[in-house]
Enzyme design. Structure first.
Site, PDB file in Angstrom:
ATOM      1  N   ALA A 120      59.828  15.014  40.333  1.00 25.24           N
ATOM      2  CA  ALA A 120      60.062  16.444  40.172  1.00 25.24           C
ATOM      3  C   ALA A 120      61.052  16.716  39.047  1.00 25.24           C
ATOM      4  CB  ALA A 120      60.586  17.039  41.476  1.00 25.24           C
TER       5      ALA A 120
ATOM      6  N   ASN B  27      48.517  22.862  43.021  1.00 22.89           N
ATOM      7  CA  ASN B  27      49.265  23.930  43.685  1.00 22.89           C
ATOM      8  C   ASN B  27      49.406  25.160  42.792  1.00 22.89           C
ATOM      9  OD1 ASN B  27      50.538  23.229  46.471  1.00 22.89           O
ATOM     10  ND2 ASN B  27      50.492  21.314  45.306  1.00 22.89           N
TER      11      ASN B  27
ATOM     12  N   HIS C 180      55.115  24.774  18.695  1.00 25.59           N
ATOM     13  CA  HIS C 180      55.376  25.527  17.466  1.00 25.59           C
ATOM     14  C   HIS C 180      55.781  24.579  16.343  1.00 25.59           C
ATOM     15  CE1 HIS C 180      55.193  29.636  18.974  1.00 25.59           C
ATOM     16  NE2 HIS C 180      55.734  29.183  20.078  1.00 25.59           N
TER      17      HIS C 180
END
Length: 171
Positions: A144, A69, A96
């Protein structure tokens, strides 16, 4: 390759959503398979939404039948066949450096890159973040909003921050 990836970002990535017409998705799939050569053709048709970030295109591979998507960010990954990737997913391969406290983190550079492996028939839900070096096993579902920091066993359903096992899918 740089010209091909530049054309992808200038033209194909910005075409309207596949929700308007599947034609735009078909053009993106054609570009991924035939021009960039980062997606396999197979028995199941792929679908690609708009605004998919694939870094320089040389560190990402898709199997066939993938449904990706809009607004998906992928740094370095090997993605299996028939994978579902919902909107706003981030698949990361680097972080990082932050070990030193005597200099700002922004000046410490990056840790070594670790690619992500997504197995066949995986579903990554909306807003999922997959951290560097993670392997998501075949047939798994990531709920989700989950942040996946560790490998996911095949046929598992995981969710949360950090993602933990919710249950196993029946095989």
């Amino acid at each position: 390759m740089m010209i091909k990836i530049a054309l992808y970002y200038l033209i194909f990535a910005k075409l309207p959503s596949a929700r308007f017409t599947l034609l735009f998705s078909k053009w993106r799939v054609w570009y991924f398979t035939r021009v960039l050569k980062i997606m396999k053709s197979g028995p199941n048709e792929s679908m690609l939404g708009h605004n998919i970030y694939i870094a320089n295109g040389q560190r990402v591979q898709f199997g066939y039948g993938c449904r990706v998507n809009e607004n998906v960010y992928i740094e370095k990954a090997d993605i299996g066949n028939d994978v579902l990737i919902a909107p706003n997913v981030a698949i990361l391969s680097r972080m990082h450096e932050f070990e030193r406290t005597d200099i700002p983190m922004s000046l410490q550079g990056y840790r070594p890159e670790k690619g992500v492996v997504i197995g066949d028939d995986v579903w990554l839900g909306r807003n999922v973040i997959v951290m560097p070096g993670v392997k998501v096993g075949r047939g798994s579902i990531v709920a989700a909003g989950a942040v996946v920091t560790k490998d996911v066993e095949p046929f598992s359903i995981v969710g949360g921050v950090p993602a933990i096992l919710i249950k196993r899918r029946k095989q």
